[in-house]
Design a protein around this motif. Sequence first.
Motif: not given
Length: 75
Positions: A52-53, A59-63
Amino acid sequence: MLTERQGERLPEWLDAVRKDDLPSLDILAAGIDRDAVAAGLPLLRNSGVVEGHVNRIKMLKRQIFGCTGVQLLRK
């Protein structure tokens, strides 16, 4: 099978998936390593929290990918 940690029921679940007309589950069932999944199901520990982490970090890196530019670096 998953919530009760019954790895011995995996073969009958895989057979039921093959009999149903669900192509997505059929592809999943074909790629499962029966021995590894059956051995891992009864274990009390899992890597769900870690996964999950990792998923959140990805996801944060993609954003933020591509959000930095020369103007932002100069600030």
